[in-house]
Each structure stands twice: as structure tokens, then as C-alpha cells.
Scaffold this motif. Structure first.
Motif, PDB file in Angstrom:
ATOM      1  N   ASP A 318      -8.344  51.089 -48.766  1.00  0.00           N
ATOM      2  CA  ASP A 318      -9.740  50.529 -48.467  1.00  0.00           C
ATOM      3  C   ASP A 318     -10.311  51.753 -47.064  1.00  0.00           C
ATOM      4  O   ASP A 318     -11.462  52.225 -47.219  1.00  0.00           O
ATOM      5  CB  ASP A 318     -10.366  49.172 -47.859  1.00  0.00           C
ATOM      6  CG  ASP A 318     -10.067  48.218 -48.949  1.00  0.00           C
ATOM      7  OD1 ASP A 318     -10.069  48.853 -50.210  1.00  0.00           O
ATOM      8  OD2 ASP A 318     -10.320  47.153 -48.861  1.00  0.00           O
ATOM      9  N   THR A 319      -9.205  51.800 -46.432  1.00  0.00           N
ATOM     10  CA  THR A 319      -9.518  52.812 -45.169  1.00  0.00           C
ATOM     11  C   THR A 319      -9.749  54.202 -45.602  1.00  0.00           C
ATOM     12  O   THR A 319     -10.415  54.594 -44.975  1.00  0.00           O
ATOM     13  CB  THR A 319      -8.435  52.636 -44.025  1.00  0.00           C
ATOM     14  OG1 THR A 319      -8.187  51.341 -43.502  1.00  0.00           O
ATOM     15  CG2 THR A 319      -8.489  53.637 -42.967  1.00  0.00           C
ATOM     16  N   ILE A 320      -8.952  54.496 -46.416  1.00  0.00           N
ATOM     17  CA  ILE A 320      -8.957  56.012 -46.997  1.00  0.00           C
ATOM     18  C   ILE A 320     -10.429  56.066 -47.671  1.00  0.00           C
ATOM     19  O   ILE A 320     -11.299  57.077 -47.558  1.00  0.00           O
ATOM     20  CB  ILE A 320      -8.006  56.262 -48.011  1.00  0.00           C
ATOM     21  CG1 ILE A 320      -6.545  56.153 -47.197  1.00  0.00           C
ATOM     22  CG2 ILE A 320      -8.101  57.702 -48.553  1.00  0.00           C
ATOM     23  CD1 ILE A 320      -5.596  56.224 -48.260  1.00  0.00           C
ATOM     24  N   ILE A 321     -10.850  55.375 -48.578  1.00  0.00           N
ATOM     25  CA  ILE A 321     -12.171  55.156 -49.077  1.00  0.00           C
ATOM     26  C   ILE A 321     -13.236  55.297 -47.986  1.00  0.00           C
ATOM     27  O   ILE A 321     -14.200  56.068 -48.146  1.00  0.00           O
ATOM     28  CB  ILE A 321     -12.288  54.071 -50.239  1.00  0.00           C
ATOM     29  CG1 ILE A 321     -11.538  54.126 -51.163  1.00  0.00           C
ATOM     30  CG2 ILE A 321     -13.875  54.326 -50.912  1.00  0.00           C
ATOM     31  CD1 ILE A 321     -11.372  52.975 -52.214  1.00  0.00           C
ATOM     32  N   LYS A 322     -13.139  54.598 -47.281  1.00  0.00           N
ATOM     33  CA  LYS A 322     -14.406  54.193 -46.279  1.00  0.00           C
ATOM     34  C   LYS A 322     -14.324  55.669 -45.488  1.00  0.00           C
ATOM     35  O   LYS A 322     -15.336  55.988 -45.096  1.00  0.00           O
ATOM     36  CB  LYS A 322     -13.938  53.177 -45.148  1.00  0.00           C
ATOM     37  CG  LYS A 322     -14.410  51.759 -45.956  1.00  0.00           C
ATOM     38  CD  LYS A 322     -14.405  50.607 -44.913  1.00  0.00           C
ATOM     39  CE  LYS A 322     -12.890  50.600 -44.298  1.00  0.00           C
ATOM     40  NZ  LYS A 322     -12.967  49.150 -43.248  1.00  0.00           N
ATOM     41  N   ALA A 323     -13.105  55.891 -44.714  1.00  0.00           N
ATOM     42  CA  ALA A 323     -13.171  57.362 -44.022  1.00  0.00           C
ATOM     43  C   ALA A 323     -13.559  58.453 -44.894  1.00  0.00           C
ATOM     44  O   ALA A 323     -14.173  59.507 -44.323  1.00  0.00           O
ATOM     45  CB  ALA A 323     -11.619  57.399 -43.882  1.00  0.00           C
ATOM     46  N   THR A 324     -13.335  58.559 -46.139  1.00  0.00           N
ATOM     47  CA  THR A 324     -13.813  59.619 -47.005  1.00  0.00           C
ATOM     48  C   THR A 324     -15.386  59.616 -47.144  1.00  0.00           C
ATOM     49  O   THR A 324     -15.906  60.600 -46.998  1.00  0.00           O
ATOM     50  CB  THR A 324     -13.233  59.721 -48.434  1.00  0.00           C
ATOM     51  OG1 THR A 324     -11.784  59.858 -48.245  1.00  0.00           O
ATOM     52  CG2 THR A 324     -13.461  60.971 -49.162  1.00  0.00           C
ATOM     53  N   CYS A 325     -15.914  58.549 -47.165  1.00  0.00           N
ATOM     54  CA  CYS A 325     -17.237  58.365 -47.394  1.00  0.00           C
ATOM     55  C   CYS A 325     -18.000  58.595 -46.124  1.00  0.00           C
ATOM     56  O   CYS A 325     -19.076  59.232 -46.149  1.00  0.00           O
ATOM     57  CB  CYS A 325     -17.640  56.910 -48.077  1.00  0.00           C
ATOM     58  SG  CYS A 325     -17.238  56.699 -49.620  1.00  0.00           S
ATOM     59  N   LEU A 326     -17.319  58.278 -45.123  1.00  0.00           N
ATOM     60  CA  LEU A 326     -17.948  58.571 -43.741  1.00  0.00           C
ATOM     61  C   LEU A 326     -17.833  59.959 -43.529  1.00  0.00           C
ATOM     62  O   LEU A 326     -18.802  60.657 -43.284  1.00  0.00           O
ATOM     63  CB  LEU A 326     -17.040  57.959 -42.606  1.00  0.00           C
ATOM     64  CG  LEU A 326     -17.478  58.182 -41.336  1.00  0.00           C
ATOM     65  CD1 LEU A 326     -19.028  57.794 -41.088  1.00  0.00           C
ATOM     66  CD2 LEU A 326     -16.552  57.608 -40.335  1.00  0.00           C
ATOM     67  N   SER A 327     -16.824  60.745 -43.883  1.00  0.00           N
ATOM     68  CA  SER A 327     -16.805  62.342 -43.801  1.00  0.00           C
ATOM     69  C   SER A 327     -18.007  62.833 -44.675  1.00  0.00           C
ATOM     70  O   SER A 327     -18.463  63.752 -44.195  1.00  0.00           O
ATOM     71  CB  SER A 327     -15.352  62.626 -44.404  1.00  0.00           C
ATOM     72  OG  SER A 327     -15.447  64.175 -44.380  1.00  0.00           O
ATOM     73  N   PHE A 328     -18.066  62.226 -45.838  1.00  0.00           N
ATOM     74  CA  PHE A 328     -19.168  62.704 -46.713  1.00  0.00           C
ATOM     75  C   PHE A 328     -20.523  62.580 -46.069  1.00  0.00           C
ATOM     76  O   PHE A 328     -21.333  63.477 -45.889  1.00  0.00           O
ATOM     77  CB  PHE A 328     -19.377  62.030 -48.032  1.00  0.00           C
ATOM     78  CG  PHE A 328     -20.057  62.790 -49.014  1.00  0.00           C
ATOM     79  CD1 PHE A 328     -21.463  62.157 -49.463  1.00  0.00           C
ATOM     80  CD2 PHE A 328     -19.632  63.801 -49.605  1.00  0.00           C
ATOM     81  CE1 PHE A 328     -22.163  62.543 -50.130  1.00  0.00           C
ATOM     82  CE2 PHE A 328     -20.235  64.486 -50.666  1.00  0.00           C
ATOM     83  CZ  PHE A 328     -21.585  63.815 -51.123  1.00  0.00           C
ATOM     84  N   ILE A 329     -20.919  61.469 -45.351  1.00  0.00           N
ATOM     85  CA  ILE A 329     -21.988  61.088 -44.569  1.00  0.00           C
ATOM     86  C   ILE A 329     -22.289  62.002 -43.670  1.00  0.00           C
ATOM     87  O   ILE A 329     -23.455  62.709 -43.322  1.00  0.00           O
ATOM     88  CB  ILE A 329     -22.220  59.546 -44.479  1.00  0.00           C
ATOM     89  CG1 ILE A 329     -22.188  58.639 -45.377  1.00  0.00           C
ATOM     90  CG2 ILE A 329     -23.348  59.354 -43.329  1.00  0.00           C
ATOM     91  CD1 ILE A 329     -22.025  57.141 -44.895  1.00  0.00           C
ATOM     92  N   LEU A 330     -21.322  62.177 -42.911  1.00  0.00           N
ATOM     93  CA  LEU A 330     -21.351  63.064 -41.484  1.00  0.00           C
ATOM     94  C   LEU A 330     -21.621  64.382 -41.852  1.00  0.00           C
ATOM     95  O   LEU A 330     -22.405  65.250 -41.221  1.00  0.00           O
ATOM     96  CB  LEU A 330     -20.033  63.066 -40.814  1.00  0.00           C
ATOM     97  CG  LEU A 330     -19.737  61.616 -40.184  1.00  0.00           C
ATOM     98  CD1 LEU A 330     -18.408  61.441 -39.556  1.00  0.00           C
ATOM     99  CD2 LEU A 330     -20.828  60.977 -39.211  1.00  0.00           C
ATOM    100  N   GLY A 331     -20.790  64.992 -42.974  1.00  0.00           N
ATOM    101  CA  GLY A 331     -21.100  66.442 -43.172  1.00  0.00           C
ATOM    102  C   GLY A 331     -22.437  66.719 -43.967  1.00  0.00           C
ATOM    103  O   GLY A 331     -22.833  67.765 -43.861  1.00  0.00           O
ATOM    104  N   GLY A 332     -23.009  65.641 -44.730  1.00  0.00           N
ATOM    105  CA  GLY A 332     -24.196  66.054 -45.302  1.00  0.00           C
ATOM    106  C   GLY A 332     -25.432  65.673 -44.899  1.00  0.00           C
ATOM    107  O   GLY A 332     -26.451  65.831 -45.333  1.00  0.00           O
ATOM    108  N   THR A 333     -25.456  64.956 -43.640  1.00  0.00           N
ATOM    109  CA  THR A 333     -26.883  64.635 -42.930  1.00  0.00           C
ATOM    110  C   THR A 333     -26.834  65.280 -41.789  1.00  0.00           C
ATOM    111  O   THR A 333     -27.960  66.108 -41.908  1.00  0.00           O
ATOM    112  CB  THR A 333     -26.723  63.219 -42.765  1.00  0.00           C
ATOM    113  OG1 THR A 333     -25.566  62.909 -41.955  1.00  0.00           O
ATOM    114  CG2 THR A 333     -26.633  62.139 -44.101  1.00  0.00           C
ATOM    115  N   ASP A 334     -26.196  65.075 -40.839  1.00  0.00           N
ATOM    116  CA  ASP A 334     -26.811  65.563 -39.414  1.00  0.00           C
ATOM    117  C   ASP A 334     -26.749  67.104 -39.383  1.00  0.00           C
ATOM    118  O   ASP A 334     -27.925  67.712 -38.926  1.00  0.00           O
ATOM    119  CB  ASP A 334     -25.917  65.208 -38.297  1.00  0.00           C
ATOM    120  CG  ASP A 334     -26.317  65.346 -36.961  1.00  0.00           C
ATOM    121  OD1 ASP A 334     -27.335  64.854 -36.317  1.00  0.00           O
ATOM    122  OD2 ASP A 334     -26.218  66.419 -36.417  1.00  0.00           O
ATOM    123  N   SER A 335     -25.764  67.759 -39.750  1.00  0.00           N
ATOM    124  CA  SER A 335     -25.780  69.242 -39.867  1.00  0.00           C
ATOM    125  C   SER A 335     -26.847  69.831 -40.643  1.00  0.00           C
ATOM    126  O   SER A 335     -27.610  70.785 -40.219  1.00  0.00           O
ATOM    127  CB  SER A 335     -24.437  69.801 -40.314  1.00  0.00           C
ATOM    128  OG  SER A 335     -24.156  69.213 -41.731  1.00  0.00           O
TER     129      SER A 335
END
Length: 532
Positions: A318-335
Motif C-alpha cells: 500500500d505504501t509503495i502504491i501511494k508513494a508512486t502515485c504521489l510521485s506521479f501527481i507531483l511530477g505531472g502537476t506543479d512543474s
């Protein structure tokens, strides 16, 4: 008899020879480090204990302060961030050496409270050290989540989200009795990027409380609230990620939590985790009903399938899935939103470039239909605009840390030394770029037309380079190119004051625009086009 006595005669000679050889070897071993173990020059102005932190925490953005230091000390120098020595690189030749010869040596991320507290204790693979866990997650990201094939699969999602946002603006223009529509563009760009990422990642689409007056498509108020909550939490994430935190330089002061950063980070982490937990539990429930659901969270669930190997021994599934999705959110939105904001700012301050971009769109697309992703390859000037924007305003990179001793730029760098590539300064090197501070997209169609932005040309590395290059380059470019092309094609844009836009950058470890970007939009295509 004579042969049997030979060892006793030869032994003293052998001992003397060995001692002589050792003395000579020690001489050269001790002599060489005096040349090879010299350190890069240290910038002046360091304070006792805290080092250069007071200088870096001033009103100027960190990369500008470090750029001024580079003018004085050269393309490689040292600053002290509290108890840690940090090597700062500002030249393409040394950057090439770092990303090729010494790429493995600098494979680790430097520890930081933000990456620990808000990044699931470094489970976000972009924050984790080089090793089995990072390699496994990187492979999943590049092959399963962010491959060119996967990016192309979701082109219809990106087109749908952009068209919906454009339609909302047009409807607002109609409601205003066909008067100009006022928008704050950083927020508008962020909501488009967030909607794209959410739809691709979890199969949902959210619209925050933006000026467009949009509503959640295919969802309910609860989902809209989650989207707005997530957007605000992401804004807080990047704000704190860009802060100068004293305890990152002086770890034993963390207990005091100067500035309240750890408390704020824990609050943001909790908010983001609540959203991710809700999505994850929903996906687990739906797996038994719809095995064909193939958004990215579903892909992660099927890959891990509760079978965490030794490579993931530090974290549960669960932590790996949440962390990977968070990485996707961070990399694809603010930048993406930040780069689009700077691109539009630069165009508003350079009206001839804006006019040229719209002329290209009219020639390639016409005024009777909307831009599609398949059109982007023909929009060479628009691509040059984004390249020039990324040259002038690249994202600020994370600190790296050497895992082993190495030589860089002729200097000895011991293991445990932190390193920072000042991409902004590197991208404005007058030896490489004529008029480096000027916005000139044409350079990428003439003198620098062959420069690649995927880390192969070290004078231009907006996404980094080497083994830790950003894996989401194709996805990020797809978002930015389509969004900018559609906006410029379908609206005439001007500032609210008819004055040049303020180019001030927010302080800290960021490249964020200091002030909002308010503009006035007027449709430039026939009304029927906006209803498609």
C-alpha cells in the motif's frame, strides 16, 4: 652446501629491498593527494556553524544567489549548508563529467525533512537512494506508467480535459455578454494538469474552485472537494519543499522545529495520504467487479498484487502504491503548471513571439477546428517556445550525495559530499548562449536546433540527466504542448493593465513566479468550434 646457505645470505638483502620499495611507494602515495585531494574553492561569507544558510535564505531565489557566487568562484565551488559541504556546479563541462563518469557516484539523494515526512519516508522513488528499491520502481515507472506507448494511450484524456477547460472559459465569456474573461493563469494551468493526472492515475476527473466556474465532470461534490483539497495540499507541498529548513543543515536542531516546518509538513502529508488511501481502497473494492479497469493505480495493484519482494522489504504494498502515485501527481502537476505560467508570461512580454506562435497555429490548424495532439509535431515554433522557457526557468533540482570518493573537475570529492547542479546558471552560460538572458525561441530553430532536452546535451538539461533523469519527460511535454497550443489558438490574450508582466521569482528553492498572472481572454475562433 652453498645452495642451502643462500636464504640466510639473501634474506637481509630482500628485506632492505622491500623496505626501500615501501618507502618509495609511501612517498608517492603521500605526495599524490596533495594534488588530487584538493577541494573546490569555498565561497566566502560563511557563518560559524550555520555556514552559508543565512545567505541562501535571503530574499533572492537560491539559484540566483548561487549564480552570483559562480561568477566569482567559477563553475565548481563549495558552500556549507550547516554541517554539510555542498558542491555547486554551474558549467556544462563539469555537468557532463558528473552525469557520465561520476553518475553512479552521485546516485543518492541527500536527506531532507520534506522528503522524509511528506514522501512516505523516502518511499517516493524520486526521493529514494540509488539501490534495489529505486531500480525496481524506476523500471515500473518507465515501462508500465510513463512509457511513450502509455503516454500515447491517454492522448484522448488530455484532449478531453483541455477542451472542457476551454469550453468553460467560452461559456463564461458568453455569460459576460461576450466581454473579456479574466483568469489567474497559474491556477487555471494547475487545475488542467491536475485533472489530466487524476483521470489517468485513478480514472476520475476533478475541477477545483477556479474562476472558470467549472463543475466536476462525471462526479459529485465529494469528489470535487477531494480534488480541491489535493490541489491545495500539493501547493503546500511545493511551498515547503522550496523552503530553507535549518534542521536540514543542522540535524540536531530538528527537535526545535524552527519555523514550524515539520508540523506543517506532517499536516500536508496527512491530507495527501487521506486522498490516496480513499482512492486505493476504492480500487481494491472495484478489482473484483471490473478487472478491465486500467488506470495507473490499477496497474500498480496488478504489478504488486500484495506480493512485495525483497527489493521492497522496507515498505508494504500500500505504501509503495501511494508513494508512486504521489510521485506521479507531483511530477505531472506543479512543474507543468509552473512552466506554462512562465511560457505565457514570456509571450505576453514579447508580443512579436506571441503573434508568431498564433500565426503558426492558424497556418497549420486553421480556424475551423481545434488543435489535436497529432498536430503538435508540426508546431515547431511552439515547441521552441517551450524549450526556451525551460532554458530560462528550469525546475530547481534536488540535492544529490556522493556514495563514494571521486574526482570531479580535477577536485577530490569524498563520499558523503552533497552536490547541486545549478541548472538555471548553466542554461545562461554566455559561452554557450548568445544574449543568454533574452527570450529567443528562434535559437532552437537555428543555432541550437539540434539540442535535445532529454539529457544528452549538457548545456541544456531541464529534466536532468543520467540515471536519475526525470522519467516523465514525454508525459510532461504532452501536457504542456497541448495546453499551450490550444490556449494560444483559441484565445487572444492580454494583460489586465496593458503593462509588461512582473518577472519576479519567489524566494526559496523554487522557480515559481512571485506574483499571480492575471490575464484577459477573448475567443478568436467561430463560436461553433468551442461547442465540439
Amino acid at each position: 652446501m652453498g645452495y642451502s646457505h643462500f636464504p640466510s645470505i639473501a634474506t637481509p638483502t630482500m628485506i632492505i629491498s622491500i623496505l626501500f620499495a615501501l618507502i618509495i611507494s609511501l612517498y608517492y602515495l603521500l605526495r599524490k593527494p596533495k594534488v588530487s585531494r584538493r577541494s573546490p574553492p569555498e565561497a566566502g561569507g560563511a557563518w560559524p556553524i550555520v555556514g552559508h544558510l543565512p545567505l541562501l535564505a535571503g530574499s533572492q531565489p537560491v539559484h540566483i544567489t548561487l549564480g552570483h557566487m559562480a561568477d566569482k568562484y567559477g563553475p565548481i565551488f563549495t558552500v556549507r549548508m550547516g554541517v554539510y559541504k555542498t558542491i555547486v556546479i554551474s558549467g556544462s563541462e563539469i555537468a557532463k563529467e558528473r552525469y557520465t563518469t561520476n553518475d553512479r557516484a552521485f546516485g543518492n539523494r541527500a536527506k531532507a525533512m520534506a522528503l522524509e515526512v511528506m514522501g512516505y519516508n523516502y518511499a517516493v522513488f524520486g526521493f529514494s537512494n540509488y539501490g534495489p528499491y529505486w531500480r525496481r520502481l524506476r523500471k515500473i515507472a518507465t515501462q508500465e506508467l510513463l512509457s511513450n506507448h502509455r503516454v500515447q494511450m491517454f492522448s484522448h484524456v488530455r484532449e478531453s480535459v483541455v477542451r472542457s477547460a476551454i469550453r468553460d472559459v467560452h461559456e463564461l465569456w458568453v455569460k459576460n455578454n461576450k466581454g473579456e474573461v479574466k483568469l489567474e493563469m497559474k491556477k487555471w494551468f494547475a487545475e488542467i494538469a491536475l485533472n489530466m493526472v487524476f483521470k489517468i492515475m485513478v480514472g476520475k476527473r476533478f475541477v477545483g474552485a477556479g474562476e472558470t466556474g467549472g463543475t466536476t465532470s462525471g462526479g459529485d461534490d465529494h469528489e470535487g472537494d477531494i480534488g480541491d483539497q489535493c490541489r491545495k495540499a500539493i501547493e503546500g507541498f511545493f511551498k515547503m519543499l522550496g523552503a530553507i529548513v535549518v534542521s536540514d543543515g543542522i540535524p540536531y536542531l530538528r527537535w526545535f522545529d524552527f519555523g514550524g516546518y515539520e508540523k506543517a509538513m506532517k499536516k500536508t502529508a496527512k491530507e495527501l495520504d487521506q486522498v490516496l488511501v480513499e482512492w486505493l481502497e476504492e480500487h481494491k473494492r472495484k478489482r473484483s467487479i471490473d478487472d478491465q479497469q486500467r488506470d495507473l493505480m490499477s496497474v500498480m495493484l496488478s504489478i504488486l498484487d500484495d506480493d512485495v519482494t525483497e527489493e521492497f522489504s522496507s515498505y508494504d504494498a500500500d505504501t509503495i502504491i501511494k508513494a508512486t502515485c504521489l510521485s506521479f501527481i507531483l511530477g505531472g502537476t506543479d512543474s507543468s503548471a509552473t512552466t506554462l505560467t512562465w511560457a505565457l508570461t514570456l509571450l505576453l512580454n514579447n508580443p512579436l513571439a506571441l503573434k508568431k506562435a498564433q500565426q503558426e497555429l492558424d497556418e497549420q490548424i486553421g480556424r475551423e477546428r481545434q488543435v489535436k495532439e497529432s498536430d503538435i509535431k508540426n508546431l515547431v515554433y511552439l515547441q521552441a517556445i517551450l524549450k526556451e522557457t525551460l532554458r530560462l526557468y528550469p525546475g530547481f533540482p534536488f540535492h544529490q550525495e556522493s556514495a563514494e570518493d571521486c574526482i570531479l573537475g580535477g577536485y577530490y570529492i569524498p563520499a558523503g559530499t552533497r552536490l547541486l547542479v545549478n541548472t538555471s546558471k548553466l542554461h545562461r552560460d554566455p559561452k554557450v548562449w548568445s544574449d543568454p538572458n533574452e527570450f529567443r525561441p528562434e535559437r532552437f530553430l537555428t543555432t541550437h536546433q539540434n539540442l535535445d532536452l532529454r539529457g544528452q546535451n549538457f548545456e541544456f538539461i531541464p529534466f536532468g540527466s543520467g540515471r536519475r533523469i526525470c522519467p516523465g519527460i514525454s508525459f510532461s511535454l504532452a501536457i504542456m504542448q497541448l495546453t499551450l497550443a490550444v490556449l494560444l489558438h483559441e484565445f487572444d490574450i492580454k494583460t489586465t493593465s496593458d503593462q509588461p508582466v512582473d518577472m519576479s521569482i519567489a524566494p526559496g528553492i523554487t522557480s515559481l513566479k512571485a506574483l499571480p498572472l492575471d490575464v484577459l481572454l477573448t475567443p478568436r475562433l467561430p463560436n461553433r468550434v468551442y461547442q465540439i
